[in-house]
Design a protein around this motif. Structure first.
Motif, mmCIF file in Angstrom:
data_model
loop_
_atom_site.group_PDB
_atom_site.id
_atom_site.type_symbol
_atom_site.label_atom_id
_atom_site.label_comp_id
_atom_site.label_asym_id
_atom_site.label_seq_id
_atom_site.Cartn_x
_atom_site.Cartn_y
_atom_site.Cartn_z
ATOM 1 N N LEU A 1 0.858 -1.171 0.000
ATOM 2 C CA LEU A 1 0.000 0.000 0.000
ATOM 3 C C LEU A 1 0.900 1.227 0.000
ATOM 4 O O LEU A 1 1.788 1.358 0.842
ATOM 5 N N PHE A 2 0.700 2.097 -0.981
ATOM 6 C CA PHE A 2 1.575 3.262 -1.105
ATOM 7 C C PHE A 2 0.792 4.560 -0.998
ATOM 8 O O PHE A 2 -0.418 4.613 -1.223
ATOM 9 N N ASP A 3 1.515 5.611 -0.645
ATOM 10 C CA ASP A 3 0.922 6.936 -0.519
ATOM 11 C C ASP A 3 1.934 7.960 -1.007
ATOM 12 O O ASP A 3 3.155 7.786 -0.843
ATOM 13 N N CYS B 1 4.813 7.251 4.353
ATOM 14 C CA CYS B 1 4.846 5.872 4.839
ATOM 15 C C CYS B 1 3.862 5.668 5.987
ATOM 16 O O CYS B 1 3.289 4.586 6.139
ATOM 17 N N ASP B 2 3.632 6.728 6.788
ATOM 18 C CA ASP B 2 2.652 6.624 7.879
ATOM 19 C C ASP B 2 1.230 6.609 7.329
ATOM 20 O O ASP B 2 0.379 5.839 7.787
ATOM 21 N N ASP B 3 0.957 7.466 6.347
ATOM 22 C CA ASP B 3 -0.369 7.440 5.722
ATOM 23 C C ASP B 3 -0.630 6.089 5.062
ATOM 24 O O ASP B 3 -1.760 5.587 5.072
ATOM 25 N N ALA B 4 0.421 5.506 4.498
ATOM 26 C CA ALA B 4 0.282 4.175 3.907
ATOM 27 C C ALA B 4 -0.073 3.149 4.980
ATOM 28 O O ALA B 4 -0.957 2.303 4.782
ATOM 29 N N GLU B 5 0.591 3.231 6.123
ATOM 30 C CA GLU B 5 0.287 2.296 7.211
ATOM 31 C C GLU B 5 -1.128 2.513 7.742
ATOM 32 O O GLU B 5 -1.850 1.551 8.037
ATOM 33 N N ILE B 6 -1.530 3.776 7.868
ATOM 34 C CA ILE B 6 -2.887 4.071 8.339
ATOM 35 C C ILE B 6 -3.915 3.487 7.384
ATOM 36 O O ILE B 6 -4.903 2.867 7.803
#
Length: 226
Positions: free
Chosen positions: A10-12, A158-163
């Motif tokens: 999952l990427f952002d 990377c945090d938005d991707a994790e969220i």
């Protein structure tokens, strides 16, 4: 479509001005949502940072100082790495069409081949399960009552991707199925950029038409006697 045996990615993307990439972040995770890798790729957008709204206050606050982005390598340096990531995983993104167009804006800007990818859209999955609810990532986290660690920062790619991965995890959990069965009826896939090229070309045609009309109006004004 990527095979089910592959890990998921999952990427952002964050942009300096709403168009040009300044970071590409991602998480790689297995079908049980165990994170295998997480990384933020900082990119020099070679463009001015324009984050302010009409009131001149920033619409968003990026995770790094502007100087950090400007000291990084430009997109060309990361093109192959990003391509390898995109080609070897089943892909997800929140509001995927936007991220696809950001990538291809960068590819076209540097005369690189556009990525041929298919991306599942977690935002559309949420909308199907919770129609009428606000679609912003922060609103979704609140709606689903997802707990975030204190060191998680919005607008850090990377945090938005994790969220977004945690959003997907919660949606799958509530469906009481595994991820593959969930995707079987939540197959909101944004395909390769060619699907969007038609829209982009259409917008360009409209823009050119307006410019031509403007030229004609100016020419008419000059010929009209006072």
């Amino acid at each position: 479509m990527k095979t089910q045996t592959m890990n998921n990615l999952l990427f952002d993307i964050e942009c300096c001005d709403g168009y040009h990439i300044c970071s590409f972040g991602y998480v790689i995770f297995d079908n049980n949502f165990k994170v295998v890798k997480k990384e933020d790729i900082i990119i020099n957008p070679e463009k001015k940072f324009r984050l302010a709204g009409k009131d001149q206050e920033p619409r968003i606050h990026l995770a790094y100082e502007e100087s950090t982005f400007k000291s990084a390598e430009i997109f060309i340096a990361y093109y192959k790495k990003i391509r390898d990531l995109l080609e070897h995983h089943r892909l997800f993104a929140h509001s995927a069409s936007s991220d696809i167009m950001y990538l291809n804006t960068a590819c076209e800007r540097y005369s690189l081949p556009v990525y041929d990818i298919e991306v599942f859209d977690t935002q559309k999955m949420f909308v199907k399960d919770f129609p009428g609810k606000k679609q912003g990532l922060e609103n979704i986290v609140s709606e689903l009552q997802i707990h975030l660690d204190e060191d998680i920062t919005y607008h850090k790619s990377c945090d938005d991707a994790e969220i977004s991965m945690l959003v997907l995890k919660e949606l799958v959990k509530r469906s009481e199925r595994n991820i593959d069965l969930y995707l079987s009826d939540h197959d909101f896939i944004n395909k390769t950029f060619e699907n969007y090229r038609t829209r982009v070309e259409s917008l360009r045609s409209v823009s050119m038409y307006i410019k031509e009309l403007t030229k004609e109006d100016k020419a008419t004004t000059k010929r009209t006697p006072i």
